[in-house]
Write a protein that holds these residues in place. Structure first.
Motif, mmCIF file in Angstrom:
data_model
loop_
_atom_site.group_PDB
_atom_site.id
_atom_site.type_symbol
_atom_site.label_atom_id
_atom_site.label_comp_id
_atom_site.label_asym_id
_atom_site.label_seq_id
_atom_site.Cartn_x
_atom_site.Cartn_y
_atom_site.Cartn_z
ATOM 1 N N ARG A 193 0.837 -1.200 0.000
ATOM 2 C CA ARG A 193 0.000 0.000 0.000
ATOM 3 C C ARG A 193 0.873 1.252 0.000
ATOM 4 O O ARG A 193 0.603 2.213 -0.735
ATOM 5 C CB ARG A 193 -0.914 -0.021 1.222
ATOM 6 C CG ARG A 193 -1.897 1.138 1.301
ATOM 7 C CD ARG A 193 -2.885 0.915 2.447
ATOM 8 N NE ARG A 193 -3.877 1.978 2.510
ATOM 9 C CZ ARG A 193 -3.720 3.104 3.196
ATOM 10 N NH1 ARG A 193 -2.613 3.311 3.884
ATOM 11 N NH2 ARG A 193 -4.668 4.033 3.194
ATOM 12 N N ARG B 6 0.980 4.080 -2.944
ATOM 13 C CA ARG B 6 0.718 5.498 -2.672
ATOM 14 C C ARG B 6 1.881 6.357 -3.162
ATOM 15 O O ARG B 6 1.671 7.437 -3.741
ATOM 16 C CB ARG B 6 0.488 5.708 -1.179
ATOM 17 C CG ARG B 6 -0.870 5.230 -0.688
ATOM 18 C CD ARG B 6 -0.971 5.301 0.826
ATOM 19 N NE ARG B 6 -0.829 6.659 1.304
ATOM 20 C CZ ARG B 6 -1.844 7.493 1.508
ATOM 21 N NH1 ARG B 6 -3.086 7.085 1.300
ATOM 22 N NH2 ARG B 6 -1.644 8.724 1.947
ATOM 23 N N ALA C 170 -12.345 5.171 -8.377
ATOM 24 C CA ALA C 170 -12.776 4.692 -7.064
ATOM 25 C C ALA C 170 -11.591 4.155 -6.256
ATOM 26 O O ALA C 170 -11.486 4.403 -5.051
ATOM 27 C CB ALA C 170 -13.838 3.612 -7.224
ATOM 28 N N SER C 171 -10.701 3.431 -6.919
ATOM 29 C CA SER C 171 -9.522 2.891 -6.224
ATOM 30 C C SER C 171 -8.621 4.016 -5.733
ATOM 31 O O SER C 171 -8.078 3.955 -4.619
ATOM 32 C CB SER C 171 -8.727 1.971 -7.156
ATOM 33 O OG SER C 171 -9.473 0.819 -7.475
ATOM 34 N N PHE D 111 -9.491 7.016 -4.820
ATOM 35 C CA PHE D 111 -10.071 7.679 -3.658
ATOM 36 C C PHE D 111 -10.151 6.764 -2.432
ATOM 37 O O PHE D 111 -10.393 7.242 -1.334
ATOM 38 C CB PHE D 111 -11.444 8.256 -3.996
ATOM 39 C CG PHE D 111 -11.368 9.593 -4.679
ATOM 40 C CD1 PHE D 111 -10.709 10.654 -4.077
ATOM 41 C CD2 PHE D 111 -11.935 9.778 -5.930
ATOM 42 C CE1 PHE D 111 -10.631 11.895 -4.708
ATOM 43 C CE2 PHE D 111 -11.857 11.016 -6.572
ATOM 44 C CZ PHE D 111 -11.200 12.077 -5.954
ATOM 45 N N ARG D 112 -9.954 5.468 -2.619
ATOM 46 C CA ARG D 112 -9.858 4.593 -1.450
ATOM 47 C C ARG D 112 -8.545 4.816 -0.711
ATOM 48 O O ARG D 112 -8.439 4.550 0.485
ATOM 49 C CB ARG D 112 -9.982 3.118 -1.864
ATOM 50 C CG ARG D 112 -11.408 2.639 -2.026
ATOM 51 C CD ARG D 112 -11.495 1.123 -1.964
ATOM 52 N NE ARG D 112 -10.806 0.478 -3.060
ATOM 53 C CZ ARG D 112 -11.371 0.202 -4.233
ATOM 54 N NH1 ARG D 112 -12.643 0.516 -4.435
ATOM 55 N NH2 ARG D 112 -10.679 -0.397 -5.182
ATOM 56 N N HIS D 113 -7.550 5.301 -1.425
ATOM 57 C CA HIS D 113 -6.233 5.508 -0.826
ATOM 58 C C HIS D 113 -5.956 6.970 -0.502
ATOM 59 O O HIS D 113 -5.118 7.269 0.348
ATOM 60 C CB HIS D 113 -5.147 4.984 -1.769
ATOM 61 C CG HIS D 113 -5.184 3.501 -1.954
ATOM 62 N ND1 HIS D 113 -4.675 2.617 -1.027
ATOM 63 C CD2 HIS D 113 -5.698 2.738 -2.955
ATOM 64 C CE1 HIS D 113 -4.853 1.384 -1.447
ATOM 65 N NE2 HIS D 113 -5.467 1.420 -2.618
ATOM 66 N N GLY E 238 -7.967 10.685 0.325
ATOM 67 C CA GLY E 238 -9.254 11.305 0.589
ATOM 68 C C GLY E 238 -9.600 12.434 -0.355
ATOM 69 O O GLY E 238 -10.763 12.627 -0.705
#
Length: 207
Positions: A23, A27, A60-61, A63-65, A67
């Motif tokens: 992760r 990022r 969508a992916s 914005f999952r990581h 905000g």
């Protein structure tokens, strides 16, 4: 923070779990893509969809990581707050709070001086983009809440006493010096080490 079972023979903290490392790497990769696009097209001219497409992710992916769009660039500052608090708490007992704050800031200074070109790009974007500046200010306010308790302890005051401004004043002034050093570093295009500029700023208030 990931936790795991330990046996009696375990020593020291375990390294981050594989999922956490993946992760963090993802990022960092997305942030590098975003910074490149922002440098080419400007912050406002770069859409989240374009960043996601370049990074090989869905919107969508993404914005999952992250905000917000601003957090793609500034998300790493969240971790700095906790790192600063830990560095401050680790300073020698009896060291004056102002000096302890300066030395705690080495956590940030080291990263900035190890990758100056990247940091200068970020600083330029901050100066040019109001929404980034506002988000950066929000994150620094969070740093302040993390640093005030230890400064209060070193001053011998109650951090919950809203009528005693000393710890908040010291932390706020130190963070202002950090910002001033960053602005001066950008103005000289990195010619003078940011650590030297921060020393100058903080020594002025200590005089």
């Amino acid at each position: 923070m990931a936790t795991s079972l330990r046996t009696s023979g375990d020593a020291g903290p375990r390294p981050p779990a594989l999922r956490d490392r993946m992760r963090q790497a993802m990022r960092a990769e997305v942030a590098e893509v975003a910074i490149r696009l922002f440098a080419e097209q400007g912050f406002d001219g770069t859409t989240v969809d374009r960043i996601a497409a370049e990074a090989g992710l869905s919107r969508a992916s993404l914005f999952r990581h992250f905000g917000t769009k601003e957090d793609i660039v500034l998300g790493h500052l969240e971790g700095y707050g906790h790192a600063l608090a830990e560095a401050l708490a680790a300073r020698p007992e009896g060291e004056p709070p102002w000096k302890a704050l300066r030395r705690a800031f080495d956590v940030i200074i080291r990263d900035e001086e190890e990758s100056p070109e990247r940091t200068l790009k970020l600083l330029r974007m901050l100066c040019e983009t109001p929404s980034l500046r506002a988000r950066h200010w929000e994150k620094q306010l969070h740093w302040q809440t993390l640093l005030v308790p230890e400064v209060s302890r070193r001053l011998g005051v109650d951090p919950a006493d809203a009528q005693d401004p000393r710890a908040h004043a010291l932390v706020g002034a130190a963070l202002a010096c950090l910002d001033a050093a960053g602005a001066a570093w950008l103005a000289c295009d990195g010619a003078t080490p940011v650590s030297v500029l921060l020393d100058r700023a903080m020594e002025t208030l200590a005089a």
